[in-house]
Design a protein around this motif. Structure first.
Motif, PDB file in Angstrom:
ATOM      1  N   LEU A  77       6.593  -2.401   3.857  1.00 45.23           N
ATOM      2  CA  LEU A  77       6.926  -1.763   5.131  1.00 45.23           C
ATOM      3  C   LEU A  77       6.572  -2.686   6.291  1.00 45.23           C
ATOM      4  O   LEU A  77       7.342  -2.844   7.251  1.00 45.23           O
ATOM      5  CB  LEU A  77       6.166  -0.441   5.247  1.00 45.23           C
ATOM      6  CG  LEU A  77       6.502   0.464   6.427  1.00 45.23           C
ATOM      7  CD1 LEU A  77       7.917   0.987   6.278  1.00 45.23           C
ATOM      8  CD2 LEU A  77       5.527   1.616   6.511  1.00 45.23           C
ATOM      9  N   ARG A  80       9.172  -5.339   6.594  1.00 43.86           N
ATOM     10  CA  ARG A  80      10.403  -4.818   7.183  1.00 43.86           C
ATOM     11  C   ARG A  80      10.236  -4.668   8.693  1.00 43.86           C
ATOM     12  O   ARG A  80      11.158  -4.955   9.474  1.00 43.86           O
ATOM     13  CB  ARG A  80      10.749  -3.462   6.554  1.00 43.86           C
ATOM     14  CG  ARG A  80      11.316  -3.568   5.149  1.00 43.86           C
ATOM     15  CD  ARG A  80      10.907  -2.390   4.297  1.00 43.86           C
ATOM     16  NE  ARG A  80      11.652  -1.176   4.614  1.00 43.86           N
ATOM     17  CZ  ARG A  80      11.375   0.016   4.091  1.00 43.86           C
ATOM     18  NH1 ARG A  80      10.390   0.137   3.237  1.00 43.86           N
ATOM     19  NH2 ARG A  80      12.071   1.071   4.418  1.00 43.86           N
ATOM     20  N   MET A  81       9.055  -4.220   9.118  1.00 49.00           N
ATOM     21  CA  MET A  81       8.823  -4.030  10.552  1.00 49.00           C
ATOM     22  C   MET A  81       8.780  -5.359  11.286  1.00 49.00           C
ATOM     23  O   MET A  81       9.305  -5.490  12.397  1.00 49.00           O
ATOM     24  CB  MET A  81       7.506  -3.282  10.759  1.00 49.00           C
ATOM     25  CG  MET A  81       7.601  -1.834  10.363  1.00 49.00           C
ATOM     26  SD  MET A  81       6.073  -1.001  10.680  1.00 49.00           S
ATOM     27  CE  MET A  81       6.609   0.261  11.774  1.00 49.00           C
ATOM     28  N   LYS A  83      10.305  -8.032  10.532  1.00 47.34           N
ATOM     29  CA  LYS A  83      11.682  -8.505  10.639  1.00 47.34           C
ATOM     30  C   LYS A  83      12.384  -7.821  11.816  1.00 47.34           C
ATOM     31  O   LYS A  83      13.101  -8.456  12.604  1.00 47.34           O
ATOM     32  CB  LYS A  83      12.422  -8.159   9.347  1.00 47.34           C
ATOM     33  CG  LYS A  83      13.309  -9.257   8.837  1.00 47.34           C
ATOM     34  CD  LYS A  83      13.721  -8.878   7.431  1.00 47.34           C
ATOM     35  CE  LYS A  83      14.712  -9.829   6.867  1.00 47.34           C
ATOM     36  NZ  LYS A  83      15.058  -9.495   5.489  1.00 47.34           N
ATOM     37  N   MET A  84      12.140  -6.517  11.930  1.00 42.47           N
ATOM     38  CA  MET A  84      12.741  -5.731  12.998  1.00 42.47           C
ATOM     39  C   MET A  84      12.247  -6.214  14.352  1.00 42.47           C
ATOM     40  O   MET A  84      13.029  -6.370  15.303  1.00 42.47           O
ATOM     41  CB  MET A  84      12.363  -4.262  12.776  1.00 42.47           C
ATOM     42  CG  MET A  84      13.111  -3.278  13.605  1.00 42.47           C
ATOM     43  SD  MET A  84      12.717  -1.619  13.048  1.00 42.47           S
ATOM     44  CE  MET A  84      11.017  -1.495  13.567  1.00 42.47           C
ATOM     45  N   ASP A  87      13.963  -9.374  15.420  1.00 37.81           N
ATOM     46  CA  ASP A  87      15.283  -9.090  15.981  1.00 37.81           C
ATOM     47  C   ASP A  87      15.164  -8.599  17.416  1.00 37.81           C
ATOM     48  O   ASP A  87      15.941  -8.978  18.286  1.00 37.81           O
ATOM     49  CB  ASP A  87      15.993  -8.017  15.145  1.00 37.81           C
ATOM     50  CG  ASP A  87      16.590  -8.621  13.896  1.00 37.81           C
ATOM     51  OD1 ASP A  87      16.533  -9.862  13.789  1.00 37.81           O
ATOM     52  OD2 ASP A  87      17.082  -7.871  13.045  1.00 37.81           O
TER      53      ASP A  87
ATOM     54  N   THR B 333       6.757   5.335   7.470  1.00 34.75           N
ATOM     55  CA  THR B 333       8.114   4.950   7.060  1.00 34.75           C
ATOM     56  C   THR B 333       9.148   5.595   7.973  1.00 34.75           C
ATOM     57  O   THR B 333      10.119   4.950   8.387  1.00 34.75           O
ATOM     58  CB  THR B 333       8.376   5.376   5.604  1.00 34.75           C
ATOM     59  OG1 THR B 333       7.251   5.004   4.817  1.00 34.75           O
ATOM     60  CG2 THR B 333       9.616   4.719   5.052  1.00 34.75           C
ATOM     61  N   TYR B 336       9.354   3.830  11.267  1.00 31.46           N
ATOM     62  CA  TYR B 336      10.112   2.582  11.093  1.00 31.46           C
ATOM     63  C   TYR B 336      11.610   2.871  11.041  1.00 31.46           C
ATOM     64  O   TYR B 336      12.406   2.227  11.741  1.00 31.46           O
ATOM     65  CB  TYR B 336       9.649   1.888   9.811  1.00 31.46           C
ATOM     66  CG  TYR B 336      10.628   0.850   9.313  1.00 31.46           C
ATOM     67  CD1 TYR B 336      10.725  -0.392   9.937  1.00 31.46           C
ATOM     68  CD2 TYR B 336      11.468   1.119   8.233  1.00 31.46           C
ATOM     69  CE1 TYR B 336      11.634  -1.328   9.492  1.00 31.46           C
ATOM     70  CE2 TYR B 336      12.371   0.188   7.793  1.00 31.46           C
ATOM     71  CZ  TYR B 336      12.454  -1.037   8.423  1.00 31.46           C
ATOM     72  OH  TYR B 336      13.350  -1.965   7.992  1.00 31.46           O
ATOM     73  N   LEU B 340      14.432   1.589  13.668  1.00 34.58           N
ATOM     74  CA  LEU B 340      15.542   0.792  13.140  1.00 34.58           C
ATOM     75  C   LEU B 340      16.877   1.441  13.515  1.00 34.58           C
ATOM     76  O   LEU B 340      17.830   0.757  13.920  1.00 34.58           O
ATOM     77  CB  LEU B 340      15.419   0.674  11.624  1.00 34.58           C
ATOM     78  CG  LEU B 340      16.387  -0.309  10.976  1.00 34.58           C
ATOM     79  CD1 LEU B 340      15.950  -1.733  11.265  1.00 34.58           C
ATOM     80  CD2 LEU B 340      16.475  -0.085   9.483  1.00 34.58           C
ATOM     81  N   MET B 343      17.576   0.886  17.185  1.00 28.11           N
ATOM     82  CA  MET B 343      17.967  -0.502  17.447  1.00 28.11           C
ATOM     83  C   MET B 343      19.393  -0.755  16.982  1.00 28.11           C
ATOM     84  O   MET B 343      20.174  -1.433  17.650  1.00 28.11           O
ATOM     85  CB  MET B 343      17.014  -1.460  16.733  1.00 28.11           C
ATOM     86  CG  MET B 343      15.704  -1.638  17.473  1.00 28.11           C
ATOM     87  SD  MET B 343      14.555  -2.643  16.551  1.00 28.11           S
ATOM     88  CE  MET B 343      15.379  -4.212  16.570  1.00 28.11           C
ATOM     89  N   LEU B 348      20.973  -3.956  18.456  1.00 28.82           N
ATOM     90  CA  LEU B 348      19.858  -4.876  18.630  1.00 28.82           C
ATOM     91  C   LEU B 348      19.479  -5.574  17.322  1.00 28.82           C
ATOM     92  O   LEU B 348      18.700  -6.498  17.321  1.00 28.82           O
ATOM     93  CB  LEU B 348      18.633  -4.125  19.162  1.00 28.82           C
ATOM     94  CG  LEU B 348      18.720  -3.721  20.641  1.00 28.82           C
ATOM     95  CD1 LEU B 348      17.586  -2.787  21.004  1.00 28.82           C
ATOM     96  CD2 LEU B 348      18.700  -4.939  21.530  1.00 28.82           C
ATOM     97  N   THR B 349      20.026  -5.096  16.235  1.00 33.57           N
ATOM     98  CA  THR B 349      19.690  -5.715  14.947  1.00 33.57           C
ATOM     99  C   THR B 349      20.899  -5.678  14.021  1.00 33.57           C
ATOM    100  O   THR B 349      21.778  -4.820  14.164  1.00 33.57           O
ATOM    101  CB  THR B 349      18.502  -4.999  14.286  1.00 33.57           C
ATOM    102  OG1 THR B 349      18.277  -5.575  13.016  1.00 33.57           O
ATOM    103  CG2 THR B 349      18.763  -3.520  14.125  1.00 33.57           C
ATOM    104  N   GLN B 351      20.329  -5.713  10.671  1.00 33.88           N
ATOM    105  CA  GLN B 351      19.794  -5.253   9.384  1.00 33.88           C
ATOM    106  C   GLN B 351      20.540  -4.031   8.888  1.00 33.88           C
ATOM    107  O   GLN B 351      20.888  -3.157   9.658  1.00 33.88           O
ATOM    108  CB  GLN B 351      18.318  -4.885   9.548  1.00 33.88           C
ATOM    109  CG  GLN B 351      17.424  -6.100   9.573  1.00 33.88           C
ATOM    110  CD  GLN B 351      15.953  -5.693   9.578  1.00 33.88           C
ATOM    111  OE1 GLN B 351      15.540  -4.932   8.739  1.00 33.88           O
ATOM    112  NE2 GLN B 351      15.197  -6.206  10.529  1.00 33.88           N
TER     113      GLN B 351
END
Lengths: 91, 351
Positions: A77, A80-81, A83-84, A87, B333, B336, B340, B343, B348-349, B351
């Motif tokens: 986790l 992943r954060m 990486k975010m 960005d 989680t 997050y 995500l 964004m 903005l991403t 992913q």
């Protein structure tokens, strides 16, 4: 067994291309962890040893594994954060 | 203000579980009595191996073989070799009327340490030869003391690994709560259409599956050392694996749908279905057939000697502790996933 570990580590290092792929590779990692532990335990097991120690090592192994599993999830986790965040900083 | 204290409560409870669960000793037990088969008659000698016993500390031990409440026999003499070993000689009377040709006797030794040591079905007795001076006496003749000190029950084969109840078993209970929460969030999503609920359902399902996989792995380690094989296709093992696969399909399903709203709706519907199959797979089917797990054949899974009152003191908090920890991780989680999502909707991403 070493091969399994290598595969597992490789997964951690460079398996994640997209968000969706990441989820599947995490599942694979857990499955590999399962096989790795099974191989480890299958090889090192001698019945007499556990009989003498009252099988307390089974409990220790179970605790360590539960702890490790949750920590690995958190590490993932965390990655992943990061990486975010990367960005977010770029744009 | 955000509610934070439950996270620390969860950690505190888990620490309590770890300390209490590991430090409380097992009661005394008998590992083995040899020979395990004998004929009735005078001067039958047995060698006994104890666990957590302190044979040499007591002046007088009562070594008793018991067929049933009315048929017990006290050892004529015994010789303590060490705290964990003794030899006992019995004058075994003829099997009582109405007995089968061979009967299993329970071996009881008290005091053996902090209480009584018992080995069920220790010796198989057959009708023998020779006159014996021994006689059957009812169990009420012996005042077997109740084990009063703080200890977990000694069970053969399990031994110290009975402590896994607070880790392996409690993890499964926590998984049920977490996946249950996931299903509730899915229902909330379908009722309101707010994407937050779907993200929550997704996060809780992820953690639930993590805990489920840990449950299977820890179970395999436990099984390898008690049942002899890590994976023996026991019905509960198999059904747990099937349940995990059903949940894995939830993630595969989600990842195969591009459209956010469509994915959320399909995922929510599937999640409710997955939880609905989880209950019969884990709690109904294994009870209907033979299983190595406790609770097969209609027995209560968590009762009698599998979970005594001392164990309850640790087991119930352990479930709460693992559930709180899982909830914490699931909320991280979710946060997050939410960021995500925001964004992504603002490009903005990638992913």
């Amino acid at each position: 067994m070493v091969r399994h570990l290598e595969l597992y580590l490789a997964h951690l290092k460079n398996g994640f291309r997209s968000f969706y792929k990441m989820r599947i590779s995490r599942v694979l990692s857990v499955i590999m962890l399962v096989f790795t532990t099974q191989l480890l335990w299958g090889q090192s097991q001698t019945l007499d040893y556990y009989r003498n120690s009252g099988k307390i090592y089974v409990v220790v192994a179970v605790i360590v594994l539960s702890f490790l599993g949750i920590v690995l999830f958190l590490i993932n986790l965390d990655r992943r954060m990061r990486k975010m965040e990367k960005d977010l900083n770029q744009k | 203000m955000r509610l934070e204290w439950w996270k620390y409560l969860g950690i505190a409870i888990l620490l309590y579980t770890l300390l209490f669960g590991m430090l409380v000793p097992l009661g005394p037990g008998i590992v083995e009595a040899s020979p395990s088969q004998t004929n009735t008659g005078p001067g039958r000698e047995f060698e006994v191996w104890g666990y957590n016993t302190r044979f040499s500390q007591f002046e007088k031990l009562n070594v008793v073989l018991k067929l049933d409440d009315n048929h017990c026999v006290l050892a004529r003499e015994y010789q303590v070799i060490s705290d964990y070993r003794l030899k006992a000689i019995f004058d075994l009377p003829a099997l009582p009327e109405g007995a089968r040709s061979s009967e299993f006797a329970t071996l009881i030794i008290y005091p053996a340490g902090t209480g009584t040591a018992i080995l069920p079905s220790a010796v198989s007795m057959k009708e023998g030869y020779g006159d014996s001076s021994g006689a059957w006496v009812p169990e009420s003749q012996f005042a077997f003391d109740r084990n009063t000190s703080l200890h977990f029950p000694y069970r053969n084969i399990l031994m110290e690994s009975i402590r896994n109840t607070y880790f392996h078993v409690a993890l499964w209970f926590a998984m049920m709560f977490i996946l249950g929460a996931s299903m509730v969030y899915s229902i909330r999503y379908l009722r309101s259409g707010l994407l937050d609920w779907d993200l929550k359902a997704n996060a809780y399902a992820q953690v639930g599956i993590l805990i489920g996989c840990l449950g299977i792995t820890t179970g395999m380690i436990w099984a390898a050392n008690t049942w002899g094989k890590a994976w023996s296709w026991d019905i509960k093992q198999t059904m747990a694996a099937v349940a995990m696969l059903i949940y894995l399909a939830y993630f595969v399903l989600r990842s195969s749908i591009e459209d956010q709203e469509k994915r959320a709706r399909t995922g929510a519907a599937y999640n409710i279905f997955a939880f609905a199959t989880l209950i019969p797979l884990l709690y109904v089917v294994p009870r209907l057939v033979d299983s190595l797990h406790p609770g097969s054949g209609g027995n209560p899974a968590m009762g009698g000697e599998d979970l005594d009152n001392t164990m309850r003191l640790v087991f119930y908090p352990a479930i709460i502790g693992w559930t709180l920890l899982g909830t914490w991780v699931a909320q991280l989680t979710f946060r997050y996933l939410k960021i995500l999502y925001l964004m992504r909707s603002r490009n903005l991403t990638e992913q």
